[in-house]
Write a protein that holds these residues in place. Sequence first.
Motif, mmCIF file in Angstrom:
data_model
loop_
_atom_site.group_PDB
_atom_site.id
_atom_site.type_symbol
_atom_site.label_atom_id
_atom_site.label_comp_id
_atom_site.label_asym_id
_atom_site.label_seq_id
_atom_site.Cartn_x
_atom_site.Cartn_y
_atom_site.Cartn_z
ATOM 1 N N ALA A 152 -50.034 -1.353 25.102
ATOM 2 C CA ALA A 152 -50.636 -0.421 26.034
ATOM 3 C C ALA A 152 -50.314 -0.809 27.480
ATOM 4 N N ALA A 153 -50.348 -2.104 27.772
ATOM 5 C CA ALA A 153 -50.038 -2.565 29.133
ATOM 6 C C ALA A 153 -48.582 -2.319 29.460
ATOM 7 N N ARG A 154 -47.652 -2.573 28.444
ATOM 8 C CA ARG A 154 -46.241 -2.310 28.675
ATOM 9 C C ARG A 154 -45.997 -0.824 28.959
ATOM 10 N N ALA A 155 -46.665 0.061 28.209
ATOM 11 C CA ALA A 155 -46.457 1.501 28.405
ATOM 12 C C ALA A 155 -46.910 1.948 29.797
ATOM 13 N N GLU A 156 -48.051 1.443 30.241
ATOM 14 C CA GLU A 156 -48.548 1.824 31.573
ATOM 15 C C GLU A 156 -47.641 1.307 32.668
ATOM 16 N N ALA A 157 -47.179 0.038 32.573
ATOM 17 C CA ALA A 157 -46.286 -0.518 33.589
ATOM 18 C C ALA A 157 -44.948 0.198 33.601
ATOM 19 N N ARG A 162 -44.418 3.317 32.696
ATOM 20 C CA ARG A 162 -44.607 4.647 33.258
ATOM 21 C C ARG A 162 -44.626 4.593 34.793
ATOM 22 N N ARG A 163 -45.316 3.600 35.353
ATOM 23 C CA ARG A 163 -45.363 3.481 36.816
ATOM 24 C C ARG A 163 -44.007 3.102 37.402
ATOM 25 N N GLU A 189 -52.998 -4.461 22.761
ATOM 26 C CA GLU A 189 -53.243 -4.489 24.203
ATOM 27 C C GLU A 189 -51.950 -4.684 24.983
ATOM 28 N N GLN A 211 -44.433 -7.318 36.343
ATOM 29 C CA GLN A 211 -45.633 -7.107 35.519
ATOM 30 C C GLN A 211 -45.270 -7.020 34.032
ATOM 31 N N ARG A 214 -41.876 6.286 37.517
ATOM 32 C CA ARG A 214 -42.277 7.194 38.582
ATOM 33 C C ARG A 214 -41.830 6.673 39.942
ATOM 34 N N TYR A 267 -43.393 -3.861 39.269
ATOM 35 C CA TYR A 267 -43.648 -3.423 37.897
ATOM 36 C C TYR A 267 -42.792 -4.178 36.885
#
Length: 369
Positions: A68-73, A75-76, A65, A48, A79, A45
């Motif tokens: 949004a991609a930074r926020a999703e990566a 978050r993963r 975009e 990424q 976790r 991640y």
Amino acid sequence: MTAIWFIFALMTGLAVLALLWPMSRRPALAVPEGEARIATETGFYRDQLREIDRDAARGLLAEPEAEAARAEAARRLLRASREPGRSAGAMGEPALRRRRAASAFALSTVPLVALLVYGIYGSPDLPAQPQAERLAHARSAGNDLVAAVAQIEAHLAKAPEDGRGWTVLAPVYLRLGRTEDAIKAYENSLRILGEEAGRLADYGEALVAAGDGVVSAKARDAFERALRQDPKAVKPQFYLARAAEQDGDRETARTRYAALAAASPPDAPWLPTVRDSLARLDGTAPAPAAAAPANGPSMSEEQRGMVRGMVEGLAQRLAEKGGSPEEWGRLVRSYMVLGDRPKAEATLAQARAALGSDPGKVGPVAQHH
């Protein structure tokens, strides 16, 4: 007794300690595999996120975009980095404490409950029994018949005029091979209770057993008296037929066997033996053993073998120690009934050599030949 209880308590404590010790330890973390998986996922991640920054700097991704991609990566990544910590960290300590408490309660309660139940329903005050006493008890428990005989004998020693006791004891003596004791018991029973067909027949059978299967004059008299009491009695008819056969009176023996067979039910247990006797008299069956059946005229092959062994035992005793003319005559007659004429002739020659030339001694032996 105190030492035994101390040993039991020590063994119980060691068993509880052996079970509690591994449960009370903190479980080891799966460091190698867990760290490798964490490093792989978090590294992926992070790479990424860097890749997203490079694409945004080159203008390959628009700013919305890219965000949004930074926020999703991110978050993963968050976790993946927190999951192992929750399973082995603060979340594991309360579970470990609960497991320790439950294990200690269960393993401490079970021995206490067992002791309580044993104290209520068991026999802690029962004295110890040595191995020798236990083995003696086991032997006596497996020999109930002998114990019952001893009990009846003790009763008859106090009450010798108890005819019913002698009647019960006599057939047991006969089954145990105590033939002379059985004869005396039958005689006492007849003396106290009086003559009865069944008792007379059983008494005669005991006399035949004592004579190694030969129906003596005394046994014949008992059977004849029984037959006068009950003309349909099977046992006296059978043995009187056997007595005639042993005396060489084949016609009388055949007549008595035939009458018994004709009066017997088709499923009578003694009928095969009676038919074998008739066939033997007609020359179509081998001669029987000379001794008495254990339970009336029906005799198994095992009993026949035992009878032959008895005859051979008598022959060995007479050959080694000698005997009376009646005993030599009994052996000669037994071999004749068995159909073994050569042994009968050899026994007669031995008797003449042992008894000498006195006609008064040799005569009773020769008359059976």
